[in-house]
Design an enzyme around this catalytic site. Sequence first.
Site, PDB file in Angstrom:
ATOM      1  N   ASP A  68      -9.962   5.809 -21.559  1.00  0.00           N
ATOM      2  CA  ASP A  68      -9.131   4.856 -20.838  1.00  0.00           C
ATOM      3  C   ASP A  68      -7.789   4.623 -21.521  1.00  0.00           C
ATOM      4  O   ASP A  68      -7.556   5.068 -22.650  1.00  0.00           O
ATOM      5  CB  ASP A  68      -9.872   3.519 -20.683  1.00  0.00           C
ATOM      6  CG  ASP A  68     -10.617   3.085 -21.948  1.00  0.00           C
ATOM      7  OD1 ASP A  68     -10.130   3.386 -23.057  1.00  0.00           O
ATOM      8  OD2 ASP A  68     -11.676   2.451 -21.835  1.00  0.00           O
ATOM      9  N   ASN A  79     -20.082  -7.933 -22.272  1.00  0.00           N
ATOM     10  CA  ASN A  79     -20.598  -8.048 -20.903  1.00  0.00           C
ATOM     11  C   ASN A  79     -21.232  -6.743 -20.416  1.00  0.00           C
ATOM     12  O   ASN A  79     -21.540  -6.599 -19.241  1.00  0.00           O
ATOM     13  CB  ASN A  79     -19.492  -8.494 -19.945  1.00  0.00           C
ATOM     14  CG  ASN A  79     -18.339  -7.500 -19.839  1.00  0.00           C
ATOM     15  OD1 ASN A  79     -18.353  -6.443 -20.477  1.00  0.00           O
ATOM     16  ND2 ASN A  79     -17.336  -7.834 -19.041  1.00  0.00           N
ATOM     17  N   HIS A  99     -19.819  -3.727 -20.501  1.00  0.00           N
ATOM     18  CA  HIS A  99     -18.932  -2.697 -19.951  1.00  0.00           C
ATOM     19  C   HIS A  99     -18.887  -1.467 -20.858  1.00  0.00           C
ATOM     20  O   HIS A  99     -19.050  -1.570 -22.066  1.00  0.00           O
ATOM     21  CB  HIS A  99     -17.530  -3.245 -19.653  1.00  0.00           C
ATOM     22  CG  HIS A  99     -16.647  -3.488 -20.834  1.00  0.00           C
ATOM     23  ND1 HIS A  99     -16.015  -4.692 -21.055  1.00  0.00           N
ATOM     24  CD2 HIS A  99     -16.248  -2.696 -21.866  1.00  0.00           C
ATOM     25  CE1 HIS A  99     -15.280  -4.615 -22.152  1.00  0.00           C
ATOM     26  NE2 HIS A  99     -15.416  -3.414 -22.663  1.00  0.00           N
ATOM     27  N   GLU A 145     -16.105  -2.680 -15.641  1.00  0.00           N
ATOM     28  CA  GLU A 145     -16.588  -4.048 -15.737  1.00  0.00           C
ATOM     29  C   GLU A 145     -17.824  -4.255 -14.862  1.00  0.00           C
ATOM     30  O   GLU A 145     -18.117  -3.442 -13.978  1.00  0.00           O
ATOM     31  CB  GLU A 145     -15.478  -5.008 -15.304  1.00  0.00           C
ATOM     32  CG  GLU A 145     -14.192  -4.897 -16.113  1.00  0.00           C
ATOM     33  CD  GLU A 145     -14.281  -5.538 -17.496  1.00  0.00           C
ATOM     34  OE1 GLU A 145     -15.393  -5.897 -17.923  1.00  0.00           O
ATOM     35  OE2 GLU A 145     -13.240  -5.679 -18.148  1.00  0.00           O
TER      36      GLU A 145
END
EC number: 3.5.99.6
Length: 235
Positions: free
Chosen positions: A62, A128, A130, A135
């Site tokens: 990314d 979380n 990810h 996400e």
Amino acid sequence: MKIIQVADQNEGGKVAVEILRSKLAEGAKTLGLATGSSPLSFYKELIESDIDLSDLVSVNLDEYVGLEADDPQSYHYFMNENLFSHKPFKKSFLPNGKAEDAEEETEDYNRILSENPVDFQILGIGTNGHIGFNEPGTSFDSQTHLVDLTPSTIEANARFFETIDQVPTQAISMGIANIMAAKSIVLFAYGKGKAQAIAGTVAGPVTEELPASVLQGHEDVTIIADAEALSLLDN
């Protein structure tokens, strides 16, 4: 899914380099790379090892949207500082965060990934759950896409910027389907902040609300983690 408990990140980096060495012996040619603090010890050990990267290709997960490649907070800069300038690959690909058309850039990056299938993918994991910047709620079928970062991810990344207002709000990320296409995956997790995400990844239901849980369906995943990150798992 294999779990290897290590004392700390330094040991984790050493273990991952040995896994990579075995994959290279099997013919691996393309490495999928990640940023953040979790893979740093792996890159350090890789630089110090006798492994030659000059005939290999790398693709990164990314990049932030809006940052120039030479911006100290960009992932281009991170990779150059922590690996490429010390031990370059034959070719290294990262998404272009300054592309005039971000959607077109995602299509271009998917083409790059199809031409350079990943043999060995490095991952971190968010609190979380990810992976990459995928996400909670991201489709398991997703390809490289433009991501609106969640408040929790922006807050987690604020430590790398002078103020939280400087943290980019979007990124271009490999999709979950891209990640799952890798032949072999190594995921790093360190610290108690990752314990809940790891528990869900390993033992929870497979759900798009915890993106990393998709890894339960991959045939070659190794989790390298310390005791704190594994603390919510039953022995």
